[in-house]
Design a protein around this motif. Structure first.
Motif, short mmCIF file in Angstrom:
data_model
loop_
_atom_site.label_atom_id
_atom_site.label_comp_id
_atom_site.label_asym_id
_atom_site.label_seq_id
_atom_site.Cartn_x
_atom_site.Cartn_y
_atom_site.Cartn_z
N SER A 149 0.83 -1.21 0.00
CA SER A 149 0.00 0.00 0.00
C SER A 149 0.86 1.26 0.00
O SER A 149 1.97 1.27 0.53
CB SER A 149 -0.91 0.01 1.23
N CYS A 176 -4.64 1.59 -1.19
CA CYS A 176 -4.46 0.20 -0.73
C CYS A 176 -5.28 -0.72 -1.62
O CYS A 176 -5.90 -1.68 -1.17
CB CYS A 176 -4.84 0.07 0.74
N ILE A 188 -3.56 -2.49 5.37
CA ILE A 188 -3.81 -1.14 5.87
C ILE A 188 -3.51 -1.02 7.37
O ILE A 188 -3.45 0.07 7.90
CB ILE A 188 -5.26 -0.69 5.53
#
Ligand code: FES
Ligand code: FES
Lengths: 153, 729
Positions: B598, B625, B694
């Motif tokens: 990400s 992401c 994340i």
């Protein structure tokens, strides 16, 4: 030694070491585990409960000092402020791991009972003792403002 | 493929090296009591649809089984979102529970064993959990078609209601029992993104209700069981120390203390409840044998690390003859950085409960790598894998702390359970509780590290060569992860975020050197990126300044081949109003970094208080992401990741004096608090790429972004963390 006090409106008698912190009496003797253990030295607020409506750290409050006290824990809060706080916490999905949140909710409820329209500075002052390692502070702040609005409405 | 421990650990001396390696393929053979759908279905009550990842009950509840630990990062909700979407369940009927430990059914498809980490939960589950939802829906529809005698193609499902134009309708729960008799489709048809009802929109967290009322048995710390004893363990004050002798006379006098037992890594005080276990331990008199322990102070260890960076190390990346290239440069900029040990400081200290009757064992814990915990428990207890049951409970944070390769809390709990039995305490369940001091002084830190960077510049201040050396203890070396994660003796976790940089340097070489110490180290939210992002992003700022260029413009120029990084950087710059100067007394800093697949750019705005300490006022973040599954959770994780990283760079360090940890609680390891928390804005890039992590990527950019803002004000970059060491906090 036995100590008689009110917990969430019920009269309870604790047969405990007077030097034992209220935190452990609640969790182990009474099986009320909503109040959390985070640091044991009044540095994190995870163990926050109300004593006569005031937010205190149960890890530093000795059972021997509590004869006749009125204690409220996360399991027993039901005031208008508490309801507004819990609703706001749910609406904004405040918790992450959630482990600090009992303490946060108890501190926020005490703040709103005293100061129904808190400023950001009031929130800093009232909440700085409550650590959140997931750093949900931005949402806690928002949720306190939202709860304050709900109490008005 | 991850290799796991299997050979009987010598219970008395568990050592990471004694793990026999077996391939994940073999693990299956161990799992006799496998949760085969058919077998599970046969065992289920009437009227219930039981599939490995989802159960639909006759009371119309839908339970999603999370194979991943949820320690706050929202994974259980994410997995529930995937199932609910494909199943077309209503939000209200869906909840989540943790799956049993069973690597054949519940392996992380990227690890080969059941475990959570590296921000992989959504990436490895995205297809699997959607397929599970779609398969359950197909079975429900097939059952309804038969029952109503209508073509399946005419049946629709929406918000938990199954219906047909004829007016027939039923809930998922009403059809669950019939659906259980249907075949499980091998390749269920998945929705196309335009058909998603929850993915990419929002789905409320499934755990919030419990976490706002103090619900019991949510966390291991709160876990209750009849007759459950509580134990604390006095562990060696120096890493690698051992018990020489102890006297428990005074400890045993404390009412409530029921036993004191020596176990391999210390002395356990077993009590009826927590307070006597804590009090009793204070009264133990223990003499420690420090002959094999780490007795150095952290500043001595840092001096060693710094020295290591001045010498050639293991080659991580070698583009060419870097020393010649530096020699040929018009000038060379050299910079040294150092980073301290960091504790994870999860809000819930470590804890494990165990019940062992000599033949069967059951454990309750926030298990992050279930397959390792499971194998270690079976091995230490000397019982078969299928005689151990691992119950995963919600964890009050982890940030990496619960993902141990050596399962040391489980080793401790199982060795204690054995010692209790050997001492005649038959089948007494016990929970080991770590106090904050135990947790913080217990090691498994983010490694301390020293970094040396030399950058060659030509006459026009263009980079000619980038030479970078890191020295630290390896997190991977000597653990069961070594086989999977190290190549040619090189630990890429240590240098991730640097050796793979996409900044267009004509030449980059990278070396690493491993410190040997008994201090155990572990991944800490974002692992190597916690230090490499700081070094790379402050150096880039510095190089922009040397080139007389704007920090954002310079990065865009140097990142030509990395369009996704460029996109988040541009978005953050636009949202932060980078092109207009900040208000008087405010300073901005930027950083952009990719981790765990990400991309995150952060732009901070700081001011200085009257005493010249830094106040971080605002952070604007832009995130890519991949496909955003739950945007609100992405925002929450980036907010939290920024707060977590900011707290660490402001004030946090673990130091040792003669091997003993100085910072043992939140009074000296001061966590970030409400008044430190900046205003945060998170912007998510729309994307159809596969979803990536994340939980961690929000953390790496915050440190360098703040350092760059400080440099914008003061002209120089902080190179020794935390900021508190520099008079800035
Ligand atoms: S546990 Fe009482 S303040 Fe931390
Ligand atoms: S929500 Fe995890 S510590 Fe606050």
């Amino acid at each position: 030694m036995s100590v008689t006090l009110k917990i969430n409106g019920e009269t309870r008698t604790l047969d405990a070491d007077p030097e034992s912190p209220l935190l452990w009496a609640l969790r182990d003797e009474l099986g009320m585990t909503g109040t959390k253990f985070g640091c044991g030295i009044a540095a994190c607020g995870a163990c926050t409960v109300h004593w006569d409506g005031v937010a205190i750290r149960s890890c530093q409050t000795l059972v021997g000092d509590l004869d006749g006290a009125e204690i409220t824990t996360i399991e027993g809060i039901n005031t208008k402020a508490a309801e507004a706080v819990q609703t706001a916490w749910n609406e904004l999905d405040v918790p992450q791991c959630g482990y600090c949140q009992s303490g946060q909710i108890m501190a926020a409820t005490a703040l709103l009972a005293e100061t129904p329209k808190p400023t950001d500075e009031d929130i800093d002052a009232a909440m700085d003792g409550n650590v959140c390692r997931c750093a949900t502070y931005a949402r806690i702040r928002k949720a306190i403002h939202l709860a304050s609005d709900k109490m008005e409405g | 493929m991850l290799h796991l421990l299997q050979k009987p650990l010598e219970a008395a001396q568990p050592s990471r090296r004694s793990f026999l390696k077996i391939s994940a393929g073999t693990i299956g053979g161990l799992v006799l009591a496998m949760n085969l759908p058919r077998a599970a279905q046969a065992a289920a009550g009437d009227g219930e649809l039981v599939q490995p990842f989802v159960h639909i009950r006759p009371d119309n509840t839908v339970i999603v089984l999370s194979k991943h630990l949820d320690k706050g990062q929202g994974t259980a909700t994410g997995l529930a979102t995937l199932v609910a979407d494909e199943l077309d369940a209503s939000r209200e009927q869906v909840s989540a529970e943790f799956a049993p430990s069973n690597p054949q059914v519940y392996a992380n498809t990227l690890f080969g064993v059941q475990g959570t980490g590296g921000s992989t939960a959504m990436a490895n589950s995205f297809m699997q959990y959607r397929q599970a939802g779609a398969a359950a829906k197909a079975m429900i529809v097939a059952a309804a078609a038969k029952d109503w005698d209508v073509p399946a193609g005419e049946i629709s499902v929406s918000n938990g209601v199954v219906s047909h134009a004829s007016g027939k309708s039923a809930t998922l729960g009403e059809l669950a029992g019939l659906a259980a008799a249907e075949d499980v489709p091998a390749e269920p048809v998945l929705k196309t993104p335009d058909q998603w009802v929850y993915i990419g929109k929002s789905f409320p967290r499934v755990d919030v209700k419990n976490k706002t009322v103090g619900a019991p048995n949510t966390y291991t710390m709160d876990f209750q069981l009849d007759g459950l004893l509580i134990a604390t363990v006095a562990r060696a004050p120096r890493f690698g120390g051992k018990v020489k002798s102890f006297d428990a006379t005074e400890a045993k006098k404390i009412p409530g203390v029921v036993n004191v037992l020596q176990i391999p890594n210390g002395v356990a005080v077993v009590a009826k409840s927590t307070w006597p276990a804590i009090k009793g331990r204070e009264l133990l008199e223990i003499e420690w044998d420090d002959s094999a322990a780490e007795t150095r102070s952290s500043d001595v260890m840092m001096a060693e690390l710094k020295d290591m960076t001045t010498k050639p190390g293991l080659k991580v990346r070698e583009d060419g003859d870097i020393d010649a290239a530096l020699e040929a440069s018009a000038r060379v900029i050299e910079e040294d950085f150092d980073f301290p040990f960091l504790a994870h400081g999860a809000m819930e200290p470590l804890d494990v409960a165990i019940s062992f009757d000599g033949e069967n064992a059951e454990l309750w814990l926030g298990s992050q790598i279930q397959t390792i915990d499971h194998n270690v428990a079976a091995t230490v207890l000397g019982i078969p894998f299928e005689k151990v049951k691992i119950n995963t409970l919600w964890a009050g944070g982890s940030f990496g702390r619960r993902a141990q390769a050596d399962a040391h809390p489980v080793v401790e709990a199982t060795t204690l359970a054995k010692a209790m039995r050997a001492d005649g305490m038959d089948a007494a369940p016990v929970k080991i509780v770590w106090t904050r001091e135990d947790d913080m002084a217990g090691g498994y830190y983010r490694p301390m590290s020293a970094h040396k960077v030399k950058v060659g510049l030509d006459e026009n201040n263009n980079v000619t060569a980038f030479k970078y050396t890191i020295a630290a203890k390896s997190i991977i070396k000597g653990t069961p992860f070594e086989q999977m994660l190290m190549k040619d003796g090189v630990d890429h976790n240590m240098t991730e975020g640097a050796h793979d940089t996409t900044y267009a340097f004509p030449m980059m070489n990278m070396d690493q050197a491993f410190q040997e110490t008994q201090v155990p180290v572990l991944w800490w939210r974002s692992v190597g990126h916690t230090h490499t992002a700081y070094v790379m992003e402050t150096m880039i700022d510095r190089l922009a300044k040397e080139a007389g260029k704007d920090p954002v413009a310079y990065r865009l120029e140097m990142l030509k081949d990395d369009p996704r990084k460029v996109a988040v950087l541009k978005l953050a710059a636009e949202k932060a109003g980078w092109d207009t100067p900040p208000a008087d007394g405010r300073y901005r800093g930027v950083a952009v970094h990719k981790s765990f697949g990400s991309y995150v750019a952060e732009i901070v705005e700081i001011s200085f208080r009257d005493d010249d300490t830094v106040k971080v006022e605002k952070v604007i973040a832009a995130v890519d992401c991949g496909t955003p599954i739950n945007p609100d959770n992405i925002i929450a994780q980036v907010e939290g990741g920024i707060g977590y990283g900011l707290g660490a760079i402001l004030r946090n360090q673990v130091t040792l004096t003669d091997g003993v940890v100085e910072e043992t609680n939140f009074d000296t390891y001061e966590p970030i608090r409400m008044s430190d928390m900046p205003e945060i804005e998170v912007h998510i890039v729309a994307s159809n790429e596969a979803p990536t992590g994340i939980g961690e990527p929000g953390t790496p950019p915050i440190g360098p972004a703040v350092a760059n803002a400080i440099a914008a004000a003061k002209g120089n970059w902080v190179t020794s963390l935390p900021l508190a060491k520099n008079g800035l906090v």
